[in-house]
Write a protein that holds these residues in place. Structure first.
Motif, PDB file in Angstrom:
ATOM      1  N   UNK A   8       8.667   5.241   1.880  1.00  0.00           N
ATOM      2  CA  UNK A   8       7.646   5.331   0.840  1.00  0.00           C
ATOM      3  C   UNK A   8       6.709   6.502   1.099  1.00  0.00           C
ATOM      4  N   UNK A   9       6.197   7.044   0.026  1.00  0.00           N
ATOM      5  CA  UNK A   9       5.203   8.099   0.169  1.00  0.00           C
ATOM      6  C   UNK A   9       4.158   7.927  -0.906  1.00  0.00           C
ATOM      7  N   UNK A  10       3.096   8.685  -0.809  1.00  0.00           N
ATOM      8  CA  UNK A  10       2.052   8.593  -1.823  1.00  0.00           C
ATOM      9  C   UNK A  10       1.020   7.548  -1.452  1.00  0.00           C
ATOM     10  N   UNK A  11      -0.068   7.532  -2.190  1.00  0.00           N
ATOM     11  CA  UNK A  11      -1.160   6.598  -1.910  1.00  0.00           C
ATOM     12  C   UNK A  11      -0.823   5.226  -2.451  1.00  0.00           C
ATOM     13  N   UNK A  12      -1.268   4.189  -1.749  1.00  0.00           N
ATOM     14  CA  UNK A  12      -0.941   2.808  -2.123  1.00  0.00           C
ATOM     15  C   UNK A  12      -1.409   2.488  -3.540  1.00  0.00           C
ATOM     16  N   UNK A  13      -2.575   3.080  -3.945  1.00  0.00           N
ATOM     17  CA  UNK A  13      -3.097   2.735  -5.268  1.00  0.00           C
ATOM     18  C   UNK A  13      -2.217   3.258  -6.401  1.00  0.00           C
ATOM     19  N   UNK A  14      -1.317   4.201  -6.071  1.00  0.00           N
ATOM     20  CA  UNK A  14      -0.415   4.703  -7.094  1.00  0.00           C
ATOM     21  C   UNK A  14       0.700   3.706  -7.403  1.00  0.00           C
ATOM     22  N   UNK A  15       0.945   2.791  -6.478  1.00  0.00           N
ATOM     23  CA  UNK A  15       2.003   1.804  -6.648  1.00  0.00           C
ATOM     24  C   UNK A  15       1.416   0.581  -7.352  1.00  0.00           C
ATOM     25  N   UNK A  16       1.223   0.744  -8.655  1.00  0.00           N
ATOM     26  CA  UNK A  16       0.490  -0.274  -9.408  1.00  0.00           C
ATOM     27  C   UNK A  16       1.189  -1.620  -9.407  1.00  0.00           C
ATOM     28  N   UNK A  17       2.497  -1.615  -9.175  1.00  0.00           N
ATOM     29  CA  UNK A  17       3.236  -2.882  -9.185  1.00  0.00           C
ATOM     30  C   UNK A  17       2.833  -3.820  -8.053  1.00  0.00           C
ATOM     31  N   UNK A  18       2.278  -3.271  -6.971  1.00  0.00           N
ATOM     32  CA  UNK A  18       1.914  -4.131  -5.844  1.00  0.00           C
ATOM     33  C   UNK A  18       0.847  -5.147  -6.233  1.00  0.00           C
ATOM     34  N   UNK A  19       0.022  -4.813  -7.217  1.00  0.00           N
ATOM     35  CA  UNK A  19      -0.992  -5.754  -7.689  1.00  0.00           C
ATOM     36  C   UNK A  19      -0.399  -6.936  -8.435  1.00  0.00           C
TER      37      UNK A  19
END
Length: 568
Positions: A8-19
């Protein structure tokens, strides 16, 4: 070992599905529990020795028996001079000899080449030549096809199995019926072939030489269906398959938040094991969890399928839209006890809302839709398993999986915009077997696999498939997606199945043509057009409707729009 490539790469907040994730499901995989599929097999056979692993036609194969039989296959392959990395083809339906052979090949460190038993000689020759297969295990029903191409391949060894080989005394009767009553075995001439039973009798399981296998070693050449052009081998490693298996097991935990976990999970395996969906979701998950897979050799025989299901308490059933539909239209389907059914997974093609709603009403169990491809081992996204509603989407990316929607230039599009679905994760293939140029076209420099599927992600991280790029219909400059037309048609109570394609039109460039299999024989073109007019804007409405007795499908059950388009 650690989780393999495509991290994985990128900031966690970009992975909106995790919410939107279930509370107990982690965002990413930890270290893999096993270094290879061979190690997974060994561990499971030791841990669950006396449990049933597979069942076929009333015969149960325990994990202890699976351990011994796969050792015999591995030992025989080694004794024949085959080495680690050699490709071995398996051309069998869902019978006990299939998993025994597949796991035996993997134990020997060799590469499984799964073959559709219904292939024509042309299709078989292409796949065997492309893979460079040195041996093939084939059910005698299809041996005549192997005979026709043998001279054009690198095959050194042909093993011919009979339907009843692993059924004990009952097997003699089964073989008699298959060969002489139903006449399902065309004549063939393979003088140097060896019988499967002879392999099992001669091979000394204890003589199997241990082979060092790593997660980066190739496990399968999983050929794409060929409906998108020349059939290509997706090169899948042990780590690819182990990762996807682990992702699915993590995802499955959400089911047990609302339902008690059975002591042993029973899987219904109606999709063919040579297909990536059943290979991972049935065989590998079942093996890992000490479950039992009930093998259905011919799922097109719906009455026999329903009769077999009635005898068992099934917990997990992976299927697809056409199969769900066919089952529900069988008069005996309602007599099945669905009380233990925990999970029904829909994949392979879009699950239509009318089918899903009817299924839930009849069985009390929702269809949970997911998405994946041979190139992704296969599952990339799935809906939450702790919720009962049908979302009409393919769900959220699995742990350690990134999904991006990109435009034709490879740029990531904002949330809510339609583009190509691109996938990155530990389940993504190495590439296409010996096709570096084609691999470069589909795997971007940053590790994303370009699926060729068109979709959109919403603000909660759920992805909806709009359609395949090539299936899109262009009507007067407007994009029309066949899935939408087909779903509307399926809402009509007189429609059993429907498929939409684009046909040339002098006024609009293309027009929508709808092929329909009627449930109600009195349904007219006028009635169906009126129904579509009530649910679709003008340019989306079918200009032409053709009623058919059936629609062409792949052996897995996908409707072949390409074939219909050619006919139209």
């Amino acid at each position: 070992m650690t989780t393999p490539t495509h991290m994985l790469s990128g900031r966690a907040e970009e992975k909106i599905w995790l919410g939107s994730y279930p509370v107990r499901v982690p965002s990413r995989l930890g270290d893999l529990k096993e270094s290879s599929l061979a190690e997974l097999l060994s561990r499971s056979c030791a841990a669950y020795a006396d449990r049933p692993a597979f069942e076929s036609m009333g015969k149960v194969l325990t994990y202890r028996e699976l351990d011994s039989a796969t050792r015999s296959i591995a030992a025989w392959l080694q004794q024949m001079g085959l080495e680690k990395g050699d490709r071995v083809a398996v051309m069998m339906p869902n019978i006990l000899q299939n998993p025994v052979t597949v796991y035996g090949i993997l134990r020997a460190g060799m590469v499984v080449v799964n073959v559709n038993p219904l292939y024509t000689p042309r299709e078989l020759q292409h796949q065997l030549q492309d893979a460079g297969a040195k041996a093939i295990f084939v059910l005698e029903n299809f041996a005549h096809t192997v005979e026709q191409v043998l001279a054009e391949t690198e095959l050194k060894h042909v093993v011919v199995a009979s339907m009843g080989d692993m059924l004990g005394a009952k097997g003699l009767l089964v073989n008699l019926v298959v060969r002489h009553v139903k006449k399902l075995v065309p004549a063939y001439n393979l003088p140097k072939a060896i019988a499967f039973k002879q392999v099992m009798a001669e091979a000394n399981a204890r003589a199997m030489k241990p082979v060092a296998i790593s997660g980066n070693d190739i496990a399968f050449l999983q050929y794409t269906g060929g409906t998108t052009g020349v059939s290509k081998g997706a090169t899948l490693t042990h780590a690819n398959l182990l990762s996807n298996k682990e992702q699915l097991i993590l995802w499955l935990e959400a089911v047990f938040e609302r339902r008690k976990r059975p002591q042993q999970l029973n899987f219904l395996c109606a999709l063919p094991l040579y297909h990536i969906f059943a290979l991972t979701v049935n065989s590998l998950m079942g093996l890992s969890m000490g479950g039992c897979n009930l093998l259905i050799a011919n799922p097109r025989d719906i009455p026999a399928f329903v009769k077999e299901w009635k005898k068992h308490q099934i917990h997990i059933f992976p299927g697809l839209n056409t199969l769900f539909n066919a089952l529900m239209n069988n008069p005996d389907f309602n007599a099945i006890d669905f009380s233990q059914l925990l999970l029904v997974l829909g994949g392979g093609m879009a699950v239509q809302r009318p089918v899903a709603e009817r299924w839930q009403k009849m069985t009390g169990c929702a269809i949970t839709e997911g998405y994946g491809l041979s190139e992704t081992s296969p599952v990339a996204t799935a809906n939450r398993l702790d919720r009962a509603e049908f979302t009409g989407t393919v769900g959220l990316p699995l742990p350690s999986t990134d999904i991006e929607i990109r435009d034709d230039m490879g740029q990531t599009l904002p949330i809510g915009e339609v583009g190509e679905i691109c996938i990155r994760g530990p389940q993504v293939m190495l590439g296409y077997w010996q096709r570096p140029a084609e691999t470069a076209q589909v795997i971007s420099p940053d590790g994303f696999f370009r699926t060729g599927d068109i979709g959109v992600m919403d603000e909660h991280g759920y992805t909806k498939i709009v359609d395949r790029k090539k299936d899109m219909i262009l009507v007067s400059g407007f994009n029309v997606y066949p899935n939408e037309i087909e779903e509307v048609a399926a809402m009509h109570p007189g429609v059993l199945e429907a498929a939409a394609v684009g046909v040339p039109d002098e006024h609009s460039g293309e027009a929508v043509k709808l092929f329909v299999v009627r449930k109600d024989p009195t349904l007219t073109e006028e009635e169906l057009k009126h129904h579509c007019a009530e649910n679709l804007t003008g340019y989306k409405r079918p200009r032409h409707i053709e009623f058919r007795d059936d629609l062409p499908k792949t052996n897995v059950g996908k409707i072949l729009r390409k074939e219909l388009r050619a006919q139209a």
